[in-house]
Design a protein around this motif. Structure first.
Motif, PDB file in Angstrom:
ATOM      1  N   GLY A 124       0.663  -1.236  -0.311  1.00 51.65           N
ATOM      2  CA  GLY A 124      -0.560   0.236  -0.175  1.00 51.65           C
ATOM      3  C   GLY A 124       0.779   1.524  -0.018  1.00 51.65           C
ATOM      4  O   GLY A 124       0.964   2.102  -0.684  1.00 51.65           O
ATOM      5  N   SER A 125       1.929   1.280   0.329  1.00 52.17           N
ATOM      6  CA  SER A 125       2.980   1.915   0.606  1.00 52.17           C
ATOM      7  C   SER A 125       3.555   2.382  -0.380  1.00 52.17           C
ATOM      8  O   SER A 125       4.422   3.473  -0.888  1.00 52.17           O
ATOM      9  CB  SER A 125       3.702   2.682   2.111  1.00 52.17           C
ATOM     10  N   GLY A 126       4.111   1.348  -1.307  1.00 58.55           N
ATOM     11  CA  GLY A 126       5.075   1.152  -2.037  1.00 58.55           C
ATOM     12  C   GLY A 126       6.650   1.531  -1.251  1.00 58.55           C
ATOM     13  O   GLY A 126       7.620   1.105  -2.402  1.00 58.55           O
ATOM     14  N   LEU A 127       6.640   0.856  -0.032  1.00 58.43           N
ATOM     15  CA  LEU A 127       8.090   1.726   0.593  1.00 58.43           C
ATOM     16  C   LEU A 127       8.014   0.611   1.823  1.00 58.43           C
ATOM     17  O   LEU A 127       8.817   0.603   2.910  1.00 58.43           O
ATOM     18  CB  LEU A 127       8.014   2.878   0.895  1.00 58.43           C
ATOM     19  N   ASP A 128       7.810  -0.745   1.328  1.00 56.01           N
ATOM     20  CA  ASP A 128       7.527  -1.887   2.692  1.00 56.01           C
ATOM     21  C   ASP A 128       9.051  -1.978   2.858  1.00 56.01           C
ATOM     22  O   ASP A 128       9.403  -3.263   2.006  1.00 56.01           O
ATOM     23  CB  ASP A 128       5.928  -3.030   2.252  1.00 56.01           C
ATOM     24  N   PRO A 129       9.136  -2.310   3.820  1.00 53.56           N
ATOM     25  CA  PRO A 129      10.876  -2.399   3.966  1.00 53.56           C
ATOM     26  C   PRO A 129      10.765  -4.647   4.481  1.00 53.56           C
ATOM     27  O   PRO A 129      12.124  -4.753   4.038  1.00 53.56           O
ATOM     28  CB  PRO A 129      11.686  -2.058   5.357  1.00 53.56           C
ATOM     29  N   ASP A 130       9.648  -4.617   4.828  1.00 50.03           N
ATOM     30  CA  ASP A 130      10.092  -6.098   5.463  1.00 50.03           C
ATOM     31  C   ASP A 130       9.056  -7.278   3.822  1.00 50.03           C
ATOM     32  O   ASP A 130       8.226  -6.586   3.131  1.00 50.03           O
ATOM     33  CB  ASP A 130       8.780  -5.884   6.404  1.00 50.03           C
ATOM     34  N   ILE A 131       9.370  -8.254   3.995  1.00 42.31           N
ATOM     35  CA  ILE A 131       8.354  -9.513   2.552  1.00 42.31           C
ATOM     36  C   ILE A 131       8.361 -11.161   3.430  1.00 42.31           C
ATOM     37  O   ILE A 131       9.154 -10.676   5.189  1.00 42.31           O
ATOM     38  CB  ILE A 131       9.658  -9.761   1.999  1.00 42.31           C
ATOM     39  N   THR A 132       7.537 -11.511   3.342  1.00 45.97           N
ATOM     40  CA  THR A 132       7.526 -12.330   4.258  1.00 45.97           C
ATOM     41  C   THR A 132       8.650 -13.648   3.964  1.00 45.97           C
ATOM     42  O   THR A 132       9.310 -13.288   3.546  1.00 45.97           O
ATOM     43  CB  THR A 132       5.774 -13.276   3.609  1.00 45.97           C
ATOM     44  N   PRO A 133       8.659 -14.209   5.357  1.00 50.37           N
ATOM     45  CA  PRO A 133       9.241 -15.669   5.060  1.00 50.37           C
ATOM     46  C   PRO A 133       9.502 -16.565   4.203  1.00 50.37           C
ATOM     47  O   PRO A 133      10.613 -16.473   4.082  1.00 50.37           O
ATOM     48  CB  PRO A 133       9.204 -16.879   6.692  1.00 50.37           C
ATOM     49  N   ALA A 134       8.318 -16.951   3.667  1.00 48.21           N
ATOM     50  CA  ALA A 134       8.081 -17.639   2.348  1.00 48.21           C
ATOM     51  C   ALA A 134       8.562 -16.868   1.489  1.00 48.21           C
ATOM     52  O   ALA A 134       9.617 -17.951   0.530  1.00 48.21           O
ATOM     53  CB  ALA A 134       6.677 -17.828   2.130  1.00 48.21           C
ATOM     54  N   ASN A 135       9.140 -15.989   1.562  1.00 45.31           N
ATOM     55  CA  ASN A 135       9.738 -15.127  -0.249  1.00 45.31           C
ATOM     56  C   ASN A 135      10.707 -15.178   0.082  1.00 45.31           C
ATOM     57  O   ASN A 135      11.639 -15.339  -0.551  1.00 45.31           O
ATOM     58  CB  ASN A 135       8.996 -13.241   0.216  1.00 45.31           C
ATOM     59  N   ALA A 136      10.935 -14.296   1.681  1.00 44.13           N
ATOM     60  CA  ALA A 136      13.038 -14.949   1.566  1.00 44.13           C
ATOM     61  C   ALA A 136      13.134 -15.966   1.427  1.00 44.13           C
ATOM     62  O   ALA A 136      14.245 -16.417   0.954  1.00 44.13           O
ATOM     63  CB  ALA A 136      13.406 -14.072   3.156  1.00 44.13           C
ATOM     64  N   TYR A 137      12.598 -17.216   1.746  1.00 45.60           N
ATOM     65  CA  TYR A 137      13.947 -18.751   2.171  1.00 45.60           C
ATOM     66  C   TYR A 137      13.265 -19.189   0.667  1.00 45.60           C
ATOM     67  O   TYR A 137      14.146 -19.938   0.497  1.00 45.60           O
ATOM     68  CB  TYR A 137      12.232 -19.885   2.600  1.00 45.60           C
ATOM     69  N   LEU A 138      12.528 -18.895  -0.206  1.00 46.75           N
ATOM     70  CA  LEU A 138      12.737 -18.957  -1.499  1.00 46.75           C
ATOM     71  C   LEU A 138      13.312 -18.416  -2.407  1.00 46.75           C
ATOM     72  O   LEU A 138      14.404 -19.141  -3.431  1.00 46.75           O
ATOM     73  CB  LEU A 138      10.894 -18.506  -1.796  1.00 46.75           C
ATOM     74  N   GLN A 139      13.963 -16.046  -2.007  1.00 42.68           N
ATOM     75  CA  GLN A 139      15.232 -16.384  -2.998  1.00 42.68           C
ATOM     76  C   GLN A 139      16.615 -16.839  -1.627  1.00 42.68           C
ATOM     77  O   GLN A 139      17.201 -16.668  -3.060  1.00 42.68           O
ATOM     78  CB  GLN A 139      14.795 -14.798  -2.150  1.00 42.68           C
ATOM     79  N   ALA A 140      16.288 -17.439  -0.758  1.00 42.80           N
ATOM     80  CA  ALA A 140      17.816 -17.413  -0.644  1.00 42.80           C
ATOM     81  C   ALA A 140      18.406 -18.890  -1.434  1.00 42.80           C
ATOM     82  O   ALA A 140      19.712 -18.813  -1.451  1.00 42.80           O
ATOM     83  CB  ALA A 140      17.839 -18.559   0.799  1.00 42.80           C
ATOM     84  N   ARG A 141      17.469 -19.929  -2.284  1.00 40.08           N
ATOM     85  CA  ARG A 141      18.112 -20.241  -2.606  1.00 40.08           C
ATOM     86  C   ARG A 141      18.986 -19.820  -4.001  1.00 40.08           C
ATOM     87  O   ARG A 141      20.093 -20.178  -3.816  1.00 40.08           O
ATOM     88  CB  ARG A 141      17.312 -21.427  -3.294  1.00 40.08           C
ATOM     89  N   TRP A 142      18.764 -19.279  -4.711  1.00 39.80           N
ATOM     90  CA  TRP A 142      18.776 -18.448  -5.900  1.00 39.80           C
ATOM     91  C   TRP A 142      20.873 -16.825  -5.755  1.00 39.80           C
ATOM     92  O   TRP A 142      21.148 -17.406  -6.289  1.00 39.80           O
ATOM     93  CB  TRP A 142      18.577 -17.581  -6.617  1.00 39.80           C
ATOM     94  N   VAL A 143      20.075 -16.884  -4.249  1.00 42.12           N
ATOM     95  CA  VAL A 143      21.486 -15.828  -3.155  1.00 42.12           C
ATOM     96  C   VAL A 143      22.140 -16.802  -2.786  1.00 42.12           C
ATOM     97  O   VAL A 143      23.379 -16.107  -3.193  1.00 42.12           O
ATOM     98  CB  VAL A 143      20.295 -15.426  -2.351  1.00 42.12           C
ATOM     99  N   ALA A 144      22.055 -18.057  -2.626  1.00 45.09           N
ATOM    100  CA  ALA A 144      23.051 -18.811  -2.448  1.00 45.09           C
ATOM    101  C   ALA A 144      24.266 -19.458  -2.557  1.00 45.09           C
ATOM    102  O   ALA A 144      24.976 -19.578  -3.422  1.00 45.09           O
ATOM    103  CB  ALA A 144      22.672 -20.195  -1.440  1.00 45.09           C
ATOM    104  N   ARG A 145      23.281 -19.792  -4.180  1.00 49.26           N
ATOM    105  CA  ARG A 145      24.048 -20.161  -5.721  1.00 49.26           C
ATOM    106  C   ARG A 145      24.672 -19.273  -5.918  1.00 49.26           C
ATOM    107  O   ARG A 145      26.105 -19.068  -7.065  1.00 49.26           O
ATOM    108  CB  ARG A 145      22.892 -20.555  -6.306  1.00 49.26           C
ATOM    109  N   LYS A 146      24.426 -17.684  -5.880  1.00 46.58           N
ATOM    110  CA  LYS A 146      24.643 -16.793  -6.920  1.00 46.58           C
ATOM    111  C   LYS A 146      26.281 -16.255  -6.401  1.00 46.58           C
ATOM    112  O   LYS A 146      27.453 -15.898  -6.894  1.00 46.58           O
ATOM    113  CB  LYS A 146      24.270 -15.653  -6.905  1.00 46.58           C
ATOM    114  N   ARG A 147      26.238 -16.190  -5.302  1.00 45.01           N
ATOM    115  CA  ARG A 147      26.757 -16.306  -3.717  1.00 45.01           C
ATOM    116  C   ARG A 147      28.456 -17.326  -3.806  1.00 45.01           C
ATOM    117  O   ARG A 147      28.920 -16.971  -3.235  1.00 45.01           O
ATOM    118  CB  ARG A 147      26.504 -15.982  -2.526  1.00 45.01           C
ATOM    119  N   GLY A 148      27.714 -18.370  -3.567  1.00 46.93           N
ATOM    120  CA  GLY A 148      28.848 -19.703  -4.159  1.00 46.93           C
ATOM    121  C   GLY A 148      28.503 -20.152  -2.550  1.00 46.93           C
ATOM    122  O   GLY A 148      29.345 -20.654  -1.915  1.00 46.93           O
ATOM    123  N   LEU A 149      27.310 -19.644  -1.517  1.00 51.51           N
ATOM    124  CA  LEU A 149      27.533 -19.575  -0.220  1.00 51.51           C
ATOM    125  C   LEU A 149      26.395 -21.234   0.257  1.00 51.51           C
ATOM    126  O   LEU A 149      25.287 -21.904  -0.601  1.00 51.51           O
ATOM    127  CB  LEU A 149      26.628 -18.948   0.552  1.00 51.51           C
TER     128      LEU A 149
END
Length: 198
Positions: A124-149
């Motif tokens: 609603g604000s267009g400036l939400d600083p937070d995401i849902t845990p489901a979103n974060a865990y889904l992104q964690a897969r490709w962030v880890a792969r991209k960084r080699g972590l």
């Protein structure tokens, strides 16, 4: 007439001093004493410099970072707001489809999966600083792969930054993207130092 005018003028001046000056200064003083962090914008500092605020979404570019929600105002804090498109809007449906297609173009393995709503819908604000845990865990897969972590390390990082509803009742579970990305940078630095040390 002049006596009534003088009384009214004194009342206006008194009211202005009390509520236009005194009350705001009292509020500022109380907030600075009781809640100095939020009163000053919940600013986040790293190495002595301000890197953002916990209250406003920051822009992170590239697949090496976690990303916040799409923004209807392009993350511009001067024009906070939503698209105001209703659930039956064809324009909204086109926006959502375009965002989903862009996401799938970068991450084809998501095809056919049900995505967390905050991956493709703006807040609603267009400036939400937070995401849902489901979103974060889904992104964690490709962030880890991209960084080699190690993926497990990145998932643990998300778990450490997950915030539950206040008192278990108010609000929703969430992850602050700025705090998460600062933690990710520290994790990546430690991982790099460990590799160099061996």
């Amino acid at each position: 007439m002049s006596r009534t005018f003088g009384t009214a003028l004194r009342f206006v001046l008194l009211t202005w001093v009390m509520f236009g000056l005194g009350y705001p200064l009292l509020e500022i003083g109380i907030n600075q004493l009781a809640f100095p962090g939020p009163a000053n914008g919940s600013l986040v500092r790293q190495d002595g410099r301000i890197v953002g605020s916990r209250l406003i979404e920051q822009r992170f570019r590239g697949a090496r970072w976690f990303h916040g929600r799409p923004s209807a105002v392009h993350m511009d804090p001067r024009s906070s707001g939503a698209s105001n498109l209703g659930p039956l809007s064809r324009r909204l449906a086109r926006h959502l489809a375009a965002r989903r297609n862009r996401l799938l173009a970068h991450h084809p393995t998501l095809a056919g999966q049900r995505l967390p709503a905050d991956m493709i819908t703006s807040s609603g604000s267009g400036l939400d600083p937070d995401i849902t845990p489901a979103n974060a865990y889904l992104q964690a897969r490709w962030v880890a792969r991209k960084r080699g972590l190690p993926p497990a390390s990145v998932r643990r990082l998300v778990a450490r930054h997950e915030r539950r509803p206040w008192l278990g009742l108010f609000g929703q579970a969430r992850v602050n993207v700025l705090a998460l990305n600062l933690g990710l940078q520290r994790l990546a630095n430690r991982n790099r130092d460990d590799r160099m040390g061996h």
